[in-house]
Write an enzyme that holds these catalytic residues in place. Structure first.
Site, PDB file in Angstrom:
ATOM      1  N   ILE A  47      -4.722   1.915   8.014  1.00  0.00           N
ATOM      2  CA  ILE A  47      -5.581   1.611   9.151  1.00  0.00           C
ATOM      3  C   ILE A  47      -4.907   0.600  10.071  1.00  0.00           C
ATOM      4  O   ILE A  47      -4.426  -0.445   9.622  1.00  0.00           O
ATOM      5  CB  ILE A  47      -6.940   1.036   8.683  1.00  0.00           C
ATOM      6  CG1 ILE A  47      -7.618   2.000   7.691  1.00  0.00           C
ATOM      7  CG2 ILE A  47      -7.844   0.754   9.871  1.00  0.00           C
ATOM      8  CD1 ILE A  47      -7.849   3.381   8.211  1.00  0.00           C
ATOM      9  N   HIS A  49      -5.953  -1.940  12.341  1.00  0.00           N
ATOM     10  CA  HIS A  49      -7.196  -2.658  12.624  1.00  0.00           C
ATOM     11  C   HIS A  49      -7.222  -3.200  14.051  1.00  0.00           C
ATOM     12  O   HIS A  49      -6.200  -3.636  14.584  1.00  0.00           O
ATOM     13  CB  HIS A  49      -7.371  -3.813  11.638  1.00  0.00           C
ATOM     14  CG  HIS A  49      -7.617  -3.370  10.235  1.00  0.00           C
ATOM     15  ND1 HIS A  49      -8.841  -2.910   9.812  1.00  0.00           N
ATOM     16  CD2 HIS A  49      -6.788  -3.295   9.156  1.00  0.00           C
ATOM     17  CE1 HIS A  49      -8.764  -2.586   8.526  1.00  0.00           C
ATOM     18  NE2 HIS A  49      -7.532  -2.810   8.107  1.00  0.00           N
ATOM     19  N   ILE A 335       0.585 -11.166   2.508  1.00  0.00           N
ATOM     20  CA  ILE A 335       0.334 -10.244   3.621  1.00  0.00           C
ATOM     21  C   ILE A 335      -0.522  -9.082   3.133  1.00  0.00           C
ATOM     22  O   ILE A 335      -0.021  -8.014   2.777  1.00  0.00           O
ATOM     23  CB  ILE A 335       1.657  -9.737   4.250  1.00  0.00           C
ATOM     24  CG1 ILE A 335       2.624 -10.903   4.486  1.00  0.00           C
ATOM     25  CG2 ILE A 335       1.364  -8.998   5.536  1.00  0.00           C
ATOM     26  CD1 ILE A 335       2.141 -11.948   5.455  1.00  0.00           C
ATOM     27  N   CYS A 441       5.999  23.375  -5.750  1.00  0.00           N
ATOM     28  CA  CYS A 441       7.285  23.056  -5.123  1.00  0.00           C
ATOM     29  C   CYS A 441       8.149  22.055  -5.869  1.00  0.00           C
ATOM     30  O   CYS A 441       9.332  21.901  -5.550  1.00  0.00           O
ATOM     31  CB  CYS A 441       7.056  22.555  -3.698  1.00  0.00           C
ATOM     32  SG  CYS A 441       6.116  21.007  -3.596  1.00  0.00           S
TER      33      CYS A 441
END
Length: 480
Positions: A47, A49, A335, A441
């Protein structure tokens, strides 16, 4: 001896590496994983923000808004998918509309533009699948979505193209401070550097605490998610939040840039920072809470569940800057959300600090442009025909669910910081991310990796280390 060593190749470390490649600096990134984006950067909400939620006056608030503004240009320059789809914060009780107004006021103080509180009637036109219990919402048109690992790869590749050295499978075990430099001990030998940038994510506290008396503490906060098939990706047009709690922004419902539907995360502090398991309780919690947002959660369209771990700083803000007691040691720690959004602005902030310490000259050969892997699935037939004529390997589909061709996989392997594992191919091409979750795959990709890397198929791993996929080769059958 390097001018700068960056520890960690997640979105923050890779953003910093790209920013510093603008200068004539001998820069190196040390990453204990086998690829970029192997930690928190590979498993988060993706996201972008708007910036209304962070506490005013904090680094989170400041850098969130600054970073958000940078995404339009960065996505063009670095060729990673980004969509400004807007976001809503929903409330389900008329008494809580005042909280939306307060959230808007906070967003206004933080510098977020064009926020507004919408009524139930206005919302029904924008998001027809909202639960009928929704009473109002805060609308942020500057909110967006991105693919977090594709974004990280884009920054890292551009940094590499501009001269930054990346060393994977390299874990820092100790740091020794010299008078005007550092000795960095790793499992792969010693590195010397004038400056260290600590972007080690969940383990940034351990790196800081090796050299600084000012100790920091990072807690792992696990969040579990559910990902749904593209057939239901349109159930939400915007990113839909519920009113935030003390544990974070709560469960969201959002489309992805690849048109899936994503719900989550939970928020649970855990002692083991490597615990990315999913649980029945966590998934049930995510689904139950998401039912507050949408009229119906299509559980039968779930294609996978996963968990990510956020690096939560106990001080509850980003920790960015030169350690007061260790000259040349710069932290970019703690962070967590909105860290992905803030990463480009964090990189600019770190750039200024490095500039004051080293006074580097500009790299006149810096190229800000990076081209990604051609996405066969997004092309029209004429574009596909032209690409196949140019390179026939693009005419062979390897991953049916995501329409990924052999040409894309070869590109992923041979480009800067090329893929060396099954997961690295997946992050660069989406091969294996579709409905069958690589059931069809994976064996083909293993064969391609082995052929292109001149390895045996039994040497190919899922994500590096000892994550081998095969335990041996079949013996040739003897004729009777």
């Amino acid at each position: 001896m390097f001018d700068v060593v960056i520890i960690g190749a997640g979105i923050v470390g890779s953003s910093i590496a790209r920013e510093l490649s603008r200068y004539k600096l001998k820069t190196c990134v040390l990453e204990k994983g086998s690829d970029v984006a192997t930690g928190s950067s590979k498993a988060n909400s993706g996201i972008v923000h708007a910036g209304f939620d962070a506490k005013s006056g904090t680094l989170k608030a400041k850098l969130n808004v600054q970073g958000n503004i940078m995404f339009d240009q960065l996505s063009k320059d670095l060729d990673f998918p980004f969509r400004k789809n807007g976001s809503l914060v929903l409330c389900f009780n008329k008494k809580d509309i005042q909280k939306l107004e307060e959230l808007k006021e906070k967003g206004d103080r933080n510098g977020v533009s064009n926020l507004s509180v919408l009524t139930k009637e206005q919302l029904s036109a924008l998001e027809p699948n909202l639960n009928e219990n929704v009473e109002a919402a805060l609308y942020a048109p500057t909110g967006g979505i991105v693919c977090p690992y594709e974004m990280t790869i884009a920054f890292a590749e551009n940094a590499c193209m501009n001269g930054v050295e990346f060393n994977f499978n390299t874990e820092v075990t100790d740091i020794i401070k010299k008078e005007d430099s550092f000795i960095i001990e790793t499992n792969n030998g010693r590195y010397g550097s004038k400056v260290i940038i600590n972007a080690a994510g969940l383990f940034a506290d351990e790196i800081n605490n090796m050299v600084s008396k000012e100790k920091i503490e990072i807690k792992g906060r696990k969040g579990e998610y559910c990902l749904f098939d593209k057939t239901v990706g349109s159930l939400a047009r915007m990113t839909l939040f519920q009113l935030p709690t003390s544990m974070g922004k709560g469960v969201l419902v959002s489309p992805t840039v690849d048109n899936n539907l994503l719900i989550g995360p939970t928020a649970l502090d855990i002692p083991d920072k490597s615990d990315t398991t999913t649980t029945r309780e966590g998934i049930e919690e995510v689904i139950d809470k998401a039912r507050l947002t949408l009229r119906e959660i299509p559980v039968n369209k779930t294609i996978t569940s996963f968990s990510g771990i956020r690096a939560h700083a106990v001080k509850d803000d980003f920790i960015i800057g030169e350690a007061s007691d260790v000259k040349g040691f710069i932290n970019a720690a703690g962070i967590e959300s909105p860290g992905l959004t803030s990463a480009p602005a964090i990189a600019k902030m770190i750039e200024e600090i490095v500039g004051r310490i080293l006074s580097p000259s500009f790299n006149e050969n810096f190229n800000p442009i990076r081209k990604g892997i051609p996405r066969f699935r997004e092309m029209n037939n004429e574009e596909r025909d032209n690409l196949i004529k140019e390179n026939p390997s693009y005419g062979k589909v390897i991953c049916r669910c995501e329409t990924v061709t052999e040409g894309e996989i070869l590109n992923a392997i041979h480009r800067p910081l090329g893929a060396r594992t099954l997961d690295a191919v997946k992050r660069r091409t989406r091969a294996g991310m579709g409905r069958c979750q690589s059931g069809f795959c994976s064996t083909k990709i293993v064969s391609i990796l082995a052929r292109e890397l001149n390895l045996s198929e039994i040497e190919i791993t899922k994500f590096g280390g000892a994550s081998y996929l095969l335990i041996g080769e079949n013996k040739e059958l003897m004729n009777p």
